[in-house]
Design an enzyme around this catalytic site. Structure first.
Site, mmCIF file in Angstrom:
data_model
loop_
_atom_site.group_PDB
_atom_site.id
_atom_site.type_symbol
_atom_site.label_atom_id
_atom_site.label_comp_id
_atom_site.label_asym_id
_atom_site.label_seq_id
_atom_site.Cartn_x
_atom_site.Cartn_y
_atom_site.Cartn_z
ATOM 1 N N GLY A 89 28.773 7.604 11.990
ATOM 2 C CA GLY A 89 29.209 6.217 12.078
ATOM 3 C C GLY A 89 28.773 5.416 10.865
ATOM 4 N NE ARG B 40 28.919 -4.581 14.671
ATOM 5 C CZ ARG B 40 30.117 -4.313 15.189
ATOM 6 N NH1 ARG B 40 31.212 -4.604 14.497
ATOM 7 N NH2 ARG B 40 30.246 -3.782 16.389
ATOM 8 N N GLY C 181 20.804 6.900 19.005
ATOM 9 C CA GLY C 181 20.673 5.539 19.500
ATOM 10 C C GLY C 181 21.906 5.041 20.215
ATOM 11 C CB THR C 182 25.104 6.693 21.123
ATOM 12 O OG1 THR C 182 25.407 6.975 19.751
ATOM 13 C CG2 THR C 182 26.384 6.347 21.870
ATOM 14 C CG HIS D 73 24.038 -6.818 22.818
ATOM 15 N ND1 HIS D 73 23.376 -6.773 24.017
ATOM 16 C CD2 HIS D 73 23.286 -6.103 21.930
ATOM 17 C CE1 HIS D 73 22.271 -6.046 23.877
ATOM 18 N NE2 HIS D 73 22.193 -5.640 22.623
ATOM 19 C CE LYS E 6 25.226 -3.097 24.174
ATOM 20 N NZ LYS E 6 25.226 -1.818 23.441
ATOM 21 N N GLY F 107 22.073 -0.689 26.997
ATOM 22 C CA GLY F 107 21.123 0.384 27.224
ATOM 23 C C GLY F 107 19.691 -0.119 27.246
ATOM 24 C CB THR F 108 17.906 -2.644 25.192
ATOM 25 O OG1 THR F 108 18.171 -1.934 23.984
ATOM 26 C CG2 THR F 108 16.512 -3.232 25.131
#
Length: 256
Positions: free
Chosen positions: A8, A12, A88-89, A144, A148, A154-155
């Site tokens: 990716g 960003r 981190g996905t 977010h 998104k 996820g956090t």
């Protein structure tokens, strides 16, 4: 020299990761994977392809902040070529999480919903607070940017899981994701979630512990994606000498 591939790279987070690696001793971006090659980071001259199988150079480690379907393809390639993985996905279903665990039996993987050092510190605080403030109503609010695609983030789910551990319950048994209409009174012991999407918000997370007469809030606001990129690079360097297995950022940071 740690040879890094960014999955990716045109996105960003891909830009933030590439920029974070520039000038960093012991780290070099040698390749990227992205279906869009029209918006590569400034100064990017490494090989960039639209699918892992097309790579001419194999990195030591992939860093991946994309979408579940892309990440699972990248993980399969990494297993085949014995490439370490920093993932981190977010937004994986249970089957996807099982695939990640399966891959980690063959290669070392750091999998986290958030690579910010600050977020991982507050997760431990949330667990301890939930254990102490046993009569508090717990609400988690996250915000977010408009692009998104998954909610709750996820956090936010990791925050809920930390609170559930503090209460010795399973999150899926007490989770309430959003409210609408006549919902009735709040059920004792539930953990509520609210999601906001708009503009260019990088990330805001707030765990609220609401009691009669007082309220405790544990919050984290991200103002730049560079904080996630720095955490991912930290995880990549930590993973360099690790054996196969599934690791967390708590282990990377020594918080366990």
């Amino acid at each position: 020299m740690l040879k890094v591939g960014i999955v990716g790279i045109s996105g960003r987070m891909g830009h933030a990761l590439f920029e974070c690696c520039q000038g960093l001793d012991g780290v070099k971006v040698v390749c990227g994977i992205d279906r869009n090659t029209d918006s590569l980071p400034a100064g990017c001259s490494c090989e960039v392809v639209d699918a892992p199988a097309k790579l001419g150079v194999i990195p030591d480690l992939f860093i991946d902040f994309t979408r579940p379907e892309c990440s699972l393809e990248g993980l399969a390639f990494a297993v085949k070529h014995k490439v370490r993985y920093v993932l981190g996905t977010t937004g994986f279903d249970e089957a996807g999480k099982e695939e990640i665990a399966k891959a980690a039996r063959d290669i070392p993987v750091v999998f986290a919903s958030n690579f910010s050092v600050g977020v991982n510190v507050i997760l431990s605080l949330i667990e301890k607070t939930a254990a102490v403030m046993t009569d508090a109503d717990i609400e988690i609010v996250e915000a977010h940017h408009r692009y998104k695609v998954d909610a709750p983030s996820g956090t936010a789910l990791s925050m809920g899981e930390a609170a559930a551990r503090g209460r010795n319950v399973r999150l899926q048994d007490v989770m309430v994701a959003g409210r609408n209409g006549v919902t009735g009174e709040r059920q004792y012991g539930t953990i509520g979630f609210s999601s906001i999407r708009g503009g260019d918000i990088v990330g805001m997370h707030n765990a609220m512990f609401c009691c009669d007469g007082e309220r405790v809030e544990i919050a984290h606001h991200a103002s730049s994606r560079a904080t996630f990129a720095r955490g991912a690079i930290r995880a990549a360097l930590w993973l360099a000498d690790k054996k196969e297995g599934l690791y967390t950022m708590s282990e990377v940071l020594g918080l366990n």
